[in-house]
Design an enzyme around this catalytic site. Structure first.
Site, mmCIF file in Angstrom:
data_model
loop_
_atom_site.group_PDB
_atom_site.id
_atom_site.type_symbol
_atom_site.label_atom_id
_atom_site.label_comp_id
_atom_site.label_asym_id
_atom_site.label_seq_id
_atom_site.Cartn_x
_atom_site.Cartn_y
_atom_site.Cartn_z
ATOM 1 N N CYS A 1 12.660 34.403 34.859
ATOM 2 C CA CYS A 1 14.019 34.777 35.254
ATOM 3 C C CYS A 1 14.472 35.940 34.391
ATOM 4 O O CYS A 1 14.507 35.820 33.158
ATOM 5 C CB CYS A 1 14.984 33.603 35.090
ATOM 6 N N ASN B 1 6.148 30.271 36.453
ATOM 7 C CA ASN B 1 6.241 29.037 37.229
ATOM 8 C C ASN B 1 4.977 28.204 37.083
ATOM 9 O O ASN B 1 3.945 28.674 36.596
ATOM 10 C CB ASN B 1 6.418 29.381 38.714
ATOM 11 N N ARG C 1 8.584 36.133 45.760
ATOM 12 C CA ARG C 1 9.951 36.401 45.325
ATOM 13 C C ARG C 1 10.099 36.185 43.826
ATOM 14 O O ARG C 1 10.275 37.116 43.057
ATOM 15 C CB ARG C 1 10.930 35.507 46.108
ATOM 16 N N ASP C 2 9.984 34.953 43.389
ATOM 17 C CA ASP C 2 10.210 34.610 41.988
ATOM 18 C C ASP C 2 9.217 35.324 41.084
ATOM 19 O O ASP C 2 9.555 35.790 39.997
ATOM 20 C CB ASP C 2 10.092 33.096 41.814
ATOM 21 N N HIS D 1 8.937 25.264 35.557
ATOM 22 C CA HIS D 1 8.276 26.366 34.870
ATOM 23 C C HIS D 1 7.363 25.795 33.781
ATOM 24 O O HIS D 1 7.562 24.673 33.319
ATOM 25 C CB HIS D 1 9.307 27.313 34.267
ATOM 26 N N HIS E 1 11.498 22.505 41.020
ATOM 27 C CA HIS E 1 11.060 23.867 40.704
ATOM 28 C C HIS E 1 10.865 23.929 39.195
ATOM 29 O O HIS E 1 11.829 24.044 38.443
ATOM 30 C CB HIS E 1 12.125 24.874 41.161
#
Length: 310
Positions: A246, A255, A15-16, A215, A213
């Site tokens: 993002c 990430n 997803r990300d 990065h 989460h």
């Protein structure tokens, strides 16, 4: 999900990672990649986001990907299939598809919230209430998680007050969500800040405090994960090959690399339940599905140390 494991790692690459690259990975390649991730021992995979295809064409096939991922629960009992949803409509589509867990983006930065979901943070809390009510009605066993975006700073707004982060986290819990984690969306965090803010979050939210989460925009991703671990966090998001970012946070890059995170914890004697050799092998379907896309990771490039246990 975490019995017999010291830490729980949630893979967010499908997803990300995929929403942050220009190319669209074919559905068959996504499925092969998710197969390989499950085979490596990952027990929670964020397989996509239920958003309009015109906004994120990379996610247009998310329902088909969810259907495939659900078939893996036969050969991989305990696998949790997760999807991101921005609102009630997305939640309905995700629950209809059969996901095991919902995650919603709520930003601590008003500027980022407006850019990302076109709502203020307060409006997103009201959206959370609606999503939780829907969940309670149609799928009461499905957890709802919030990752507080830009909790450590925002490239659009600048500094984000820690008091504002905690206040928003408490509002999310009051709205009925099961967990609230903290996201370093723009890679601005440093270890002292991470340790301090997660300590506060856990003190205020108790069992509702969720994942870290992080990065790696400024090279501090692993250090920040270790700081969160020291503060008591036992759930971490990461992305195979470091894919991610993002689209609505200028300057945000990938990430934390799943391979490096797993190696760090396993080298420390902290169990992840993930097989590193199979995790390295999962890079191949990723590269095949996104030819030419840079894939990162120090551990896969250096290899495992001599004598590394199987």
């Amino acid at each position: 999900m975490r019995t017999a494991l010291d830490v729980h790692i949630s893979e967010v690459g499908p997803r990300d990672g995929l929403q942050s690259v220009k190319a669209t990975m074919p559905t068959a390649d996504k499925c092969r990649w998710i197969d390989a991730l499950a085979a490596a021992g990952l027990r929670e995979i964020e397989v996509g986001s239920f958003v309009p295809a015109k906004l994120l064409p990379q996610m247009a096939d998310v329902a088909a990907v969810v259907r495939h991922a659900l078939t893996l629960t036969v050969s991989h009992p305990g696998l949790r299939v997760m999807a991101l949803v921005p609102n009630r409509r997305g939640a309905w589509a995700a629950l209809t598809a059969g996901v095991h867990k919902l995650t919603l983006p709520v930003s601590a930065s008003e500027a980022h919230s407006l850019a990302n979901v076109r709502k203020t943070s307060a409006q997103m809390v009201e959206e959370l209430r609606s999503v939780v009510a829907l969940r309670n009605e149609v799928a009461p066993g499905v957890p709802v998680e919030v990752g507080l975006s830009t909790a450590f700073g925002c490239t659009l707004q600048g500094a984000v007050a820690e008091d504002d982060v905690i206040r928003l986290a408490l509002a999310c819990v009051e709205a009925g969500v099961d967990e609230v984690g903290l996201s370093d969306t723009t890679g601005m965090a440093h270890p002292a800040q991470v340790r301090r803010l997660f300590t506060r979050l856990r003190a205020e939210l108790g069992s509702h405090a969720g994942a870290a989460h992080m990065h790696n925009t400024r090279g501090l991703g692993l250090a920040n994960c270790l700081a969160a671990f020291d503060a008591g966090v036992r759930s971490f998001d990461s992305s195979l090959g470091g894919l991610g970012g993002c689209p609505y946070a200028p300057g945000a890059s990938g990430n934390v690399v799943t391979e490096d995170l797993v190696f760090m914890f396993e080298a420390m004697g902290v169990s992840t339940g993930i097989d590193l050799q199979q995790l390295f092998a999962a890079r191949e379907p990723l590269k095949a599905g996104l030819p030419g896309e840079p894939v990162y990771g120090m551990t896969p490039e250096a290899g495992l140390p001599r004598g590394w246990r199987a």
